[in-house]
Write a protein that holds these residues in place. Sequence first.
Motif, PDB file in Angstrom:
ATOM      1  N   ILE A  50      72.696  61.396  12.276  1.00 19.79           N
ATOM      2  CA  ILE A  50      73.323  61.072  13.786  1.00 19.79           C
ATOM      3  C   ILE A  50      73.695  59.624  13.895  1.00 19.79           C
ATOM      4  N   PRO A  51      74.926  59.252  13.751  1.00 19.32           N
ATOM      5  CA  PRO A  51      75.184  57.909  13.706  1.00 19.32           C
ATOM      6  C   PRO A  51      75.197  57.207  15.073  1.00 19.32           C
ATOM      7  N   LEU A  52      74.169  56.824  15.432  1.00 20.94           N
ATOM      8  CA  LEU A  52      73.915  55.963  16.689  1.00 20.94           C
ATOM      9  C   LEU A  52      73.252  54.547  16.289  1.00 20.94           C
ATOM     10  N   ASN A  53      73.761  53.469  17.383  1.00 12.88           N
ATOM     11  CA  ASN A  53      72.938  52.406  17.394  1.00 12.88           C
ATOM     12  C   ASN A  53      72.549  51.862  18.510  1.00 12.88           C
ATOM     13  N   PHE A  54      72.018  50.785  18.884  1.00 10.74           N
ATOM     14  CA  PHE A  54      71.237  50.404  20.262  1.00 10.74           C
ATOM     15  C   PHE A  54      72.485  49.846  21.244  1.00 10.74           C
ATOM     16  N   VAL A  55      73.764  49.821  20.538  1.00  4.58           N
ATOM     17  CA  VAL A  55      74.585  48.992  21.510  1.00  4.58           C
ATOM     18  C   VAL A  55      74.679  50.104  22.882  1.00  4.58           C
ATOM     19  N   PRO A  56      75.429  51.301  22.506  1.00  2.00           N
ATOM     20  CA  PRO A  56      75.546  52.133  23.796  1.00  2.00           C
ATOM     21  C   PRO A  56      74.114  52.308  24.818  1.00  2.00           C
ATOM     22  N   PHE A  57      73.004  52.304  24.084  1.00  2.58           N
ATOM     23  CA  PHE A  57      71.970  52.507  25.237  1.00  2.58           C
ATOM     24  C   PHE A  57      71.732  51.152  25.949  1.00  2.58           C
TER      25      PHE A  57
END
Length: 303
Positions: A50-57
């Motif tokens: 799952i390609p997620l990082n902390f920026v959207p959070f």
Amino acid sequence: MIVRPRPHWLRMLFVWRGSVLPDILPQLLGTTAFAILVTVLHGRLFEWKIPLNFVPFSLIGLTLAIFLGFRNGTSYARYWEARTLWGSVLNETRALVRQALTLADAPADVPLLTVRLIAFVHALRHQLRGTDPSADLERLLSAEDRARLQAARFKPAMLLLMAGEWLRDRRQRGAIEPALVPAMETPLGRLTDALGGCERIASTPIPFTYAVIIHRTIYLYCVLLPFGLVDAIGPMTPVIVAFIAYTFFALEALGAELEEPFGIQPNDLALEAMSAMIESTLREMIGEPQPVVVAQPDRFILR
């Protein structure tokens, strides 16, 4: 309601009773366990990374914090207004009994007015909590007054009417000068305002859609958060997720608790203790023995 001195900073970290942790513990443990699973699988779901990082959070978390702040501020405003209204109940009942004692020519009749005001306070508490006032009314009122109240749907309003009838009867008998009646009607009118204000708070919750939006957003945020952190902080992911989830879950639970200030949760208003105090002070004013009333330990804690 919990009222106690602020504990030492170290003890404050481990306070259990009165915190919202017992209410949010299941979902907090579930979120942490899910974060551990995501960390062990390194963010993979059925071989799909799952390609997620902390920026959207970071962006969503800021918006969510603002929204939670608005919700909690609104809830606390309701809580404080409810406390202010109960403070006015204390002030106006004291004022009315004082005026009856000092302005009326027949102070022997004042106990009848006093017990009706005390019954009003207890009946208001029971109406706001949806409980049965029969025991308190039987303890306080005559059989005639209880029979009149039996069929009444809004007993506090009826008791204020009966207090007004006491004033009318004394005016007709000449025990109170007609010119003094408006001064004694003023506290009765303010008690009616306090009754209406409490009923408004109890019957008009914060719109349900606010709770739905916050609830959904918090849970989606906390479930997806491990996927955005695992690549950056690795094994520390469950710890950070648990901390953030605790913050959001606790703020949501606190807002829901304060929204209904007349309930029986630990941080709701101590209506039993306030009712007992009002009864005690009014009886003291007319020279009657003050009852020893012990509040329920789960509803009012003083340590």
